[in-house]
Design a protein around this motif. Structure first.
Motif, mmCIF file in Angstrom:
data_model
loop_
_atom_site.group_PDB
_atom_site.id
_atom_site.type_symbol
_atom_site.label_atom_id
_atom_site.label_comp_id
_atom_site.label_asym_id
_atom_site.label_seq_id
_atom_site.Cartn_x
_atom_site.Cartn_y
_atom_site.Cartn_z
ATOM 1 N N THR A 182 11.199 6.564 94.985
ATOM 2 C CA THR A 182 10.107 6.326 94.858
ATOM 3 C C THR A 182 9.851 5.095 94.522
ATOM 4 O O THR A 182 10.801 4.424 94.973
ATOM 5 N N TRP A 183 8.364 4.585 95.379
ATOM 6 C CA TRP A 183 8.382 3.190 95.509
ATOM 7 C C TRP A 183 9.126 2.175 94.462
ATOM 8 O O TRP A 183 8.902 2.074 93.060
ATOM 9 N N LEU A 184 8.984 0.929 94.918
ATOM 10 C CA LEU A 184 9.501 -0.425 93.885
ATOM 11 C C LEU A 184 8.795 -0.848 93.685
ATOM 12 O O LEU A 184 9.152 -2.472 92.511
ATOM 13 N N ASN A 185 7.166 -1.381 94.528
ATOM 14 C CA ASN A 185 6.513 -2.037 93.768
ATOM 15 C C ASN A 185 5.809 -2.072 92.133
ATOM 16 O O ASN A 185 5.577 -1.248 91.651
ATOM 17 N N GLY A 186 5.874 -3.192 92.122
ATOM 18 C CA GLY A 186 5.592 -3.620 90.811
ATOM 19 C C GLY A 186 6.462 -3.672 89.896
ATOM 20 O O GLY A 186 5.665 -4.127 88.529
ATOM 21 N N ARG A 187 7.615 -2.600 90.120
ATOM 22 C CA ARG A 187 8.553 -2.424 89.161
ATOM 23 C C ARG A 187 9.327 -3.713 88.946
ATOM 24 O O ARG A 187 10.278 -4.382 90.027
ATOM 25 N N THR A 188 10.094 -3.939 87.625
ATOM 26 C CA THR A 188 11.122 -4.922 87.501
ATOM 27 C C THR A 188 12.684 -3.753 87.367
ATOM 28 O O THR A 188 13.073 -3.415 86.220
#
Length: 367
Positions: free
Chosen positions: A326-332
């Motif tokens: 899954t994408w990492l974009n925006g995740r902390t």
């Protein structure tokens, strides 16, 4: 490490059970072997496992007896139907295509108990690029004389997790935690894992130590798919790779291999690749920051690595145990918010007004 005597003993056992190909190897290849006296060369060639590399301890092979080919056939058929690079091809054509690219399909049978078996299976990544392999946990059950295999994401896998004696209590609790989450209406209509919270996940080393970000967000395969992966090296963490959170860990390539998967409560799992000096796990319950291995250049399941690092990937699950990168974009993660760059590997992270791009040493934070 096994002694040469131990290896020769294991190879002899595999040869007796009919699992060893003509060429000596630490693993077995089913291309030139048959598991029952009645099997003909033509029948073997049409088997879904023809050409598939089989890893199986001699004790497991002995317990399965002549039923081992049926088990490997069932798992192989599932793997080839799920593999992105084998889609649309008949099993033999798929295995031959991958072999022409220097890639193996591997079925590793780890444990058996009566009518149950479990292990891992994977399709090697191309060795010409920094791509990572496709791999699955599987559980198989013998029903009415035939093996029913379930890979992660199959309905059969979810059924087997609930029933199999080869799944321990702690592992079952962890693996079913995400399946029992109540989805909101938004989550039901969105991509898998959009709303899942990553704040409990650390970067793959000890808290309050640092490593250097060597590759920003990129796909697990190095080419297509969500940008789910990061590369790290160096720092004052002594190169030791540790679990991002508690969960159950599996060494995907087997003992000594540099690829480990940890399934965490709450809907995520994490992959760690290219390690060396790894700890062997087989559905083992582990704590947060458990030692997995050291950064390295291992390519036990294909791909390439030009310098010692850990390739870390984020996966998420739905209620059917369907694991997807899954994408990492925006995740902390590790206290840092991760963002895609204009191209793969160029993305950066932000924390408290600081921006860290590839080449930056970053501390792993719990909040």
């Amino acid at each position: 490490m096994l002694s040469r005597t131990s290896v020769r003993t294991a190879l002899a056992a595999l040869a007796v059970t009919g699992l060893l190909a003509a060429a000596p190897s630490a693993t077995a290849t089913s291309r030139d072997s048959a598991t029952t006296p009645a099997a003909t060369p033509a029948a073997t060639a049409q088997s879904p496992s023809a050409g598939v590399t089989v890893k199986m301890p001699s004790a497991v092979a002995d317990r399965l007896g002549t039923d081992r080919r049926a088990l490997v056939d069932a798992v192989s058929a599932d793997v080839l139907s799920r593999s992105h690079d084998a889609k649309g091809l008949a099993p033999k054509a798929a295995v031959d295509k991958l072999a022409d690219e220097g890639r193996k399909v591997v079925v590793d049978v780890r444990t058996v108990s009566r009518d149950w078996a479990r292990g891992v299976a994977y399709v090697e990544a191309p060795r010409t690029q920094h791509g990572e392999p496709e791999g699955w946990l599987y559980i198989a059950h013998r029903e009415d004389g035939r093996w029913v295999s379930g890979l992660e994401g199959d309905r059969e896998f979810a059924d087997h997790v609930a029933k199999s004696p080869l799944v321990g209590k702690a592992e079952r609790q962890t693996m079913t935690a995400y399946a029992q989450r109540k989805a909101t209406p938004q989550a039901q209509t969105s991509s898998v894992g959009v709303l899942a919270n990553t704040n409990g996940l650390l970067l793959p080393w000890m808290p309050d130590y640092y490593m250097t970000l060597t590759g920003g967000a990129h796909s697990h395969t190095g080419s297509t798919g969500y940008w789910s992966s990061l590369d790290f090296a160096g720092g004052n963490a002594s190169g030791r790779v540790r679990s991002s959170r508690e969960g159950t860990a599996t060494s995907m390539c087997g003992a000594g291999g540099g690829w480990t998967r940890v399934i965490h409560p709450g809907g995520f799992s994490t992959d760690y690749y290219h390690m060396w000096n790894t700890t062997y796990y087989n559905g083992t319950s582990i704590a947060r920051s458990a030692l997995l291995g050291n950064i390295g250049t291992d390519t036990c399941a294909g791909g390439s690595a030009t310098g010692a690092h850990v390739h870390w990937s984020l996966r998420t699950y739905d209620a059917n145990y369907n694991g997807q990168y899954t994408w990492l974009n925006g995740r902390t993660i590790g206290g840092w918010a991760w963002w895609n760059g204009s191209s793969q590997y160029t993305g950066c992270a932000t924390r408290l007004g600081v921006t860290a791009c590839p080449g930056t040493a970053i501390y792993n934070r719990t909040g």
